[in-house]
Design a protein around this motif. Structure first.
Motif, PDB file in Angstrom:
ATOM      1  N   ASP A   1       0.852  -1.199   0.000  1.00  0.00           N
ATOM      2  CA  ASP A   1       0.000   0.000   0.000  1.00  0.00           C
ATOM      3  C   ASP A   1       0.887   1.249   0.000  1.00  0.00           C
ATOM      4  OD1 ASP A   1      -2.043   1.803   0.237  1.00  0.00           O
ATOM      5  OD2 ASP A   1      -2.664   1.194   2.242  1.00  0.00           O
ATOM      6  N   ILE A   2       1.426   1.590  -1.190  1.00  0.00           N
ATOM      7  CA  ILE A   2       2.507   2.577  -1.238  1.00  0.00           C
ATOM      8  C   ILE A   2       2.091   3.950  -1.811  1.00  0.00           C
ATOM      9  CG2 ILE A   2       4.427   0.975  -1.233  1.00  0.00           C
ATOM     10  CD1 ILE A   2       2.882   2.360  -4.436  1.00  0.00           C
ATOM     11  N   LEU A   3       0.816   4.178  -2.059  1.00  0.00           N
ATOM     12  CA  LEU A   3       0.400   5.451  -2.656  1.00  0.00           C
ATOM     13  C   LEU A   3       0.891   6.650  -1.848  1.00  0.00           C
ATOM     14  CD1 LEU A   3      -3.267   4.881  -3.906  1.00  0.00           C
ATOM     15  CD2 LEU A   3      -1.180   5.044  -5.261  1.00  0.00           C
ATOM     16  N   GLU A   4       0.766   6.572  -0.540  1.00  0.00           N
ATOM     17  CA  GLU A   4       1.180   7.684   0.319  1.00  0.00           C
ATOM     18  C   GLU A   4       2.680   7.944   0.208  1.00  0.00           C
ATOM     19  OE1 GLU A   4       1.022   8.891   5.070  1.00  0.00           O
ATOM     20  OE2 GLU A   4      -0.076   7.156   4.321  1.00  0.00           O
ATOM     21  N   LEU A   5       3.450   6.887  -0.023  1.00  0.00           N
ATOM     22  CA  LEU A   5       4.903   7.007  -0.055  1.00  0.00           C
ATOM     23  C   LEU A   5       5.422   7.575  -1.371  1.00  0.00           C
ATOM     24  CD1 LEU A   5       5.893   3.661   1.706  1.00  0.00           C
ATOM     25  CD2 LEU A   5       5.517   5.915   2.722  1.00  0.00           C
ATOM     26  N   ILE A   6       4.619   7.508  -2.437  1.00  0.00           N
ATOM     27  CA  ILE A   6       5.044   8.070  -3.721  1.00  0.00           C
ATOM     28  C   ILE A   6       4.387   9.419  -3.997  1.00  0.00           C
ATOM     29  CG2 ILE A   6       5.433   5.761  -4.675  1.00  0.00           C
ATOM     30  CD1 ILE A   6       2.862   6.066  -6.276  1.00  0.00           C
ATOM     31  N   ALA A   7       3.538   9.860  -3.082  1.00  0.00           N
ATOM     32  CA  ALA A   7       2.747  11.074  -3.317  1.00  0.00           C
ATOM     33  C   ALA A   7       3.612  12.320  -3.503  1.00  0.00           C
ATOM     34  CB  ALA A   7       1.756  11.277  -2.166  1.00  0.00           C
ATOM     35  N   GLU A   8       4.567  12.555  -2.608  1.00  0.00           N
ATOM     36  CA  GLU A   8       5.381  13.761  -2.684  1.00  0.00           C
ATOM     37  C   GLU A   8       6.195  13.793  -3.975  1.00  0.00           C
ATOM     38  OE1 GLU A   8       5.403  16.418  -0.877  1.00  0.00           O
ATOM     39  OE2 GLU A   8       3.924  15.696   0.576  1.00  0.00           O
TER      40      GLU A   8
ATOM     41  N   SER B   1       2.051  21.167 -12.316  1.00  0.00           N
ATOM     42  CA  SER B   1       1.103  21.890 -13.171  1.00  0.00           C
ATOM     43  C   SER B   1       0.098  20.974 -13.861  1.00  0.00           C
ATOM     44  CB  SER B   1       1.877  22.689 -14.235  1.00  0.00           C
ATOM     45  OG  SER B   1       2.684  21.821 -15.019  1.00  0.00           O
ATOM     46  N   ASP B   2       0.170  19.669 -13.582  1.00  0.00           N
ATOM     47  CA  ASP B   2      -0.727  18.717 -14.242  1.00  0.00           C
ATOM     48  C   ASP B   2      -1.532  17.931 -13.214  1.00  0.00           C
ATOM     49  OD1 ASP B   2       0.229  19.084 -17.015  1.00  0.00           O
ATOM     50  OD2 ASP B   2       2.098  18.249 -16.223  1.00  0.00           O
ATOM     51  N   PRO B   3      -2.860  18.018 -13.268  1.00  0.00           N
ATOM     52  CA  PRO B   3      -3.661  17.178 -12.368  1.00  0.00           C
ATOM     53  C   PRO B   3      -3.506  15.708 -12.759  1.00  0.00           C
ATOM     54  CG  PRO B   3      -5.068  18.275 -13.973  1.00  0.00           C
ATOM     55  CD  PRO B   3      -3.692  18.853 -14.155  1.00  0.00           C
ATOM     56  N   PHE B   4      -3.411  14.834 -11.757  1.00  0.00           N
ATOM     57  CA  PHE B   4      -3.227  13.422 -12.087  1.00  0.00           C
ATOM     58  C   PHE B   4      -3.898  12.527 -11.047  1.00  0.00           C
ATOM     59  CE2 PHE B   4       0.568  14.272  -9.465  1.00  0.00           C
ATOM     60  CZ  PHE B   4       0.545  13.201  -8.588  1.00  0.00           C
ATOM     61  N   ILE B   5      -4.131  11.291 -11.486  1.00  0.00           N
ATOM     62  CA  ILE B   5      -4.695  10.248 -10.635  1.00  0.00           C
ATOM     63  C   ILE B   5      -3.820   9.009 -10.777  1.00  0.00           C
ATOM     64  CG2 ILE B   5      -6.675   8.734 -10.207  1.00  0.00           C
ATOM     65  CD1 ILE B   5      -8.430  10.890 -11.555  1.00  0.00           C
TER      66      ILE B   5
ATOM     67  N   ARG C   1      -5.873  -2.619  -6.939  1.00  0.00           N
ATOM     68  CA  ARG C   1      -5.943  -3.744  -6.010  1.00  0.00           C
ATOM     69  C   ARG C   1      -6.666  -3.366  -4.725  1.00  0.00           C
ATOM     70  NH1 ARG C   1      -0.606  -7.223  -5.143  1.00  0.00           N
ATOM     71  NH2 ARG C   1      -1.268  -7.795  -7.244  1.00  0.00           N
ATOM     72  N   ARG C   2      -6.565  -2.100  -4.329  1.00  0.00           N
ATOM     73  CA  ARG C   2      -7.140  -1.649  -3.052  1.00  0.00           C
ATOM     74  C   ARG C   2      -8.278  -0.642  -3.246  1.00  0.00           C
ATOM     75  NH1 ARG C   2      -1.903  -2.453  -3.035  1.00  0.00           N
ATOM     76  NH2 ARG C   2      -1.035  -3.880  -1.474  1.00  0.00           N
ATOM     77  N   ASP C   3      -8.676  -0.373  -4.502  1.00  0.00           N
ATOM     78  CA  ASP C   3      -9.768   0.560  -4.807  1.00  0.00           C
ATOM     79  C   ASP C   3      -9.552   1.913  -4.133  1.00  0.00           C
ATOM     80  OD1 ASP C   3     -11.214  -1.179  -6.453  1.00  0.00           O
ATOM     81  OD2 ASP C   3     -12.144  -2.151  -4.741  1.00  0.00           O
ATOM     82  N   LYS C   4      -8.357   2.451  -4.310  1.00  0.00           N
ATOM     83  CA  LYS C   4      -8.047   3.770  -3.771  1.00  0.00           C
ATOM     84  C   LYS C   4      -7.157   4.498  -4.773  1.00  0.00           C
ATOM     85  CE  LYS C   4      -5.191   3.887  -0.224  1.00  0.00           C
ATOM     86  NZ  LYS C   4      -4.545   3.583   1.077  1.00  0.00           N
ATOM     87  N   ALA C   5      -7.045   5.812  -4.610  1.00  0.00           N
ATOM     88  CA  ALA C   5      -6.260   6.584  -5.568  1.00  0.00           C
ATOM     89  C   ALA C   5      -5.551   7.742  -4.898  1.00  0.00           C
ATOM     90  CB  ALA C   5      -7.148   7.095  -6.695  1.00  0.00           C
ATOM     91  N   LEU C   6      -4.411   8.074  -5.471  1.00  0.00           N
ATOM     92  CA  LEU C   6      -3.703   9.306  -5.144  1.00  0.00           C
ATOM     93  C   LEU C   6      -4.162  10.344  -6.155  1.00  0.00           C
ATOM     94  CD1 LEU C   6      -1.411  11.111  -3.998  1.00  0.00           C
ATOM     95  CD2 LEU C   6       0.157   9.898  -5.536  1.00  0.00           C
ATOM     96  N   ILE C   7      -4.772  11.414  -5.676  1.00  0.00           N
ATOM     97  CA  ILE C   7      -5.307  12.456  -6.549  1.00  0.00           C
ATOM     98  C   ILE C   7      -4.570  13.754  -6.244  1.00  0.00           C
ATOM     99  CG2 ILE C   7      -7.384  13.742  -7.206  1.00  0.00           C
ATOM    100  CD1 ILE C   7      -9.006  11.282  -6.279  1.00  0.00           C
TER     101      ILE C   7
ATOM    102  N   LYS D   1      -0.589  19.730  -4.634  1.00  0.00           N
ATOM    103  CA  LYS D   1      -1.277  19.246  -3.440  1.00  0.00           C
ATOM    104  C   LYS D   1      -1.925  17.902  -3.747  1.00  0.00           C
ATOM    105  CE  LYS D   1      -2.223  23.948  -1.822  1.00  0.00           C
ATOM    106  NZ  LYS D   1      -3.274  24.919  -1.431  1.00  0.00           N
ATOM    107  N   TRP D   2      -2.007  17.019  -2.762  1.00  0.00           N
ATOM    108  CA  TRP D   2      -2.521  15.682  -3.005  1.00  0.00           C
ATOM    109  C   TRP D   2      -3.351  15.171  -1.833  1.00  0.00           C
ATOM    110  CZ3 TRP D   2      -1.123  11.939   0.507  1.00  0.00           C
ATOM    111  CH2 TRP D   2       0.012  12.197   1.284  1.00  0.00           C
ATOM    112  N   TYR D   3      -4.167  14.166  -2.124  1.00  0.00           N
ATOM    113  CA  TYR D   3      -4.905  13.458  -1.082  1.00  0.00           C
ATOM    114  C   TYR D   3      -5.212  12.049  -1.572  1.00  0.00           C
ATOM    115  CZ  TYR D   3      -9.132  14.469  -3.854  1.00  0.00           C
ATOM    116  OH  TYR D   3     -10.066  14.546  -4.860  1.00  0.00           O
ATOM    117  N   LEU D   4      -5.547  11.167  -0.641  1.00  0.00           N
ATOM    118  CA  LEU D   4      -5.921   9.804  -0.964  1.00  0.00           C
ATOM    119  C   LEU D   4      -7.429   9.650  -0.833  1.00  0.00           C
ATOM    120  CD1 LEU D   4      -3.158   7.784   0.965  1.00  0.00           C
ATOM    121  CD2 LEU D   4      -3.138   8.541  -1.414  1.00  0.00           C
ATOM    122  N   SER D   5      -8.015   8.849  -1.696  1.00  0.00           N
ATOM    123  CA  SER D   5      -9.469   8.681  -1.676  1.00  0.00           C
ATOM    124  C   SER D   5      -9.832   7.293  -2.181  1.00  0.00           C
ATOM    125  CB  SER D   5     -10.123   9.744  -2.558  1.00  0.00           C
ATOM    126  OG  SER D   5     -11.521   9.540  -2.665  1.00  0.00           O
TER     127      SER D   5
END
Length: 242
Positions: A149-156, A164-168, A173-179, A184-188
């Motif tokens: 579960d590494i989304l938080e670790l690659i966010a920065e 300058s580019d919005p991304f997802i 596998r876990r039905d979650k996304a880094l947005i 600025k970012w958040y997990l959802s």
């Protein structure tokens, strides 16, 4: 006594608190995947933020901030019985202090080091293996299925790289996304049906990228074994050039 928690880090720390102040834990398990048996009792614990914070501060102050980070990285892993391994490491850390991380010959420390290494290796692999597609609305999108579960670790890394580019980045596998947008970012929670359509030009870009990849390749120097070492086959599903 087996303690059951809600799957959050704070829930795990709450279990650690009860281990010390009530009954010793024989095991700690996420309640959603616990299989009861007649040989052990279990108790479901509600996450208590105050108790969790006390354990958080105790790990930081009595062991070290670096070990607190290490424990959290192991929590994000998918290794078997990670919770009890973390508990054993915390107990050893309270006894030995900051030098616990230097006890390389101790099996408790070794297990934690190996689990952390698996997470760290996957994070660095994904820095180079994530591929973005352009969706409608000029949103960059990348599906992944990481082992951990590494989304938080690659966010920065990615939010700084694509300010300058919005991304997802979608962990299917876990039905979650880094947005992320504007650095600025958040997990959802995020599901397949929420993904917008590809942009009109995306298929053209994919064909060009694949052609470029094939063109620059030197057949005589192709080394499939080496390629699989640095780009494990389990990641190939979302590599456009493969």
């Amino acid at each position: 006594m087996d303690y059951l928690y809600d799957g959050t880090f704070e829930g795990f720390l709450t279990c650690v608190y009860f281990h010390y102040y009530e009954e010793k834990a024989s095991g700690i398990f996420p309640k959603d995947c616990y299989q009861s048996n007649i040989l052990s009792e279990c108790r479901e614990l509600e996450t208590d933020w105050e108790k969790a914070n006390k354990v958080y501060e105790a790990i930081r102050d009595k062991i070290s901030p670096l070990d607190l980070q290490r424990i959290y990285r192991v929590f994000l892993s998918s290794v078997d019985q990670k919770e009890i391994k973390m508990l054993h490491y915390i107990r050893l850390g309270f006894k030995e202090g900051a030098k616990v991380s230097l006890l390389h010959g101790n099996p408790i420390t070794f297990d934690i080091q190996q689990a952390e290494k698996k997470v760290t290796v996957e994070v660095h692999r994904l820095y180079g293996l994530i591929r973005f597609s352009v969706l409608e609305g000029e949103i960059l999108y990348s599906p992944i299925e990481p082992d951990h579960d590494i989304l938080e670790l690659i966010a920065e890394h990615f939010s700084d790289r694509y300010k300058s580019d919005p991304f997802i980045i979608h962990d299917k596998r876990r039905d979650k996304a880094l947005i992320a947008k504007d650095g600025k970012w958040y997990l959802s929670e995020f599901y397949e049906e929420q993904v917008p359509e590809l942009s009109k030009d995306e298929k053209k870009y994919r064909a060009l990228w694949k052609k470029y990849f094939e063109t620059i390749a030197i057949k005589e120097r192709t080394n499939p074994r080496c390629q699989k070492t640095f780009m494990p086959v389990r990641y190939w599903k979302y590599l456009i050039e493969i």
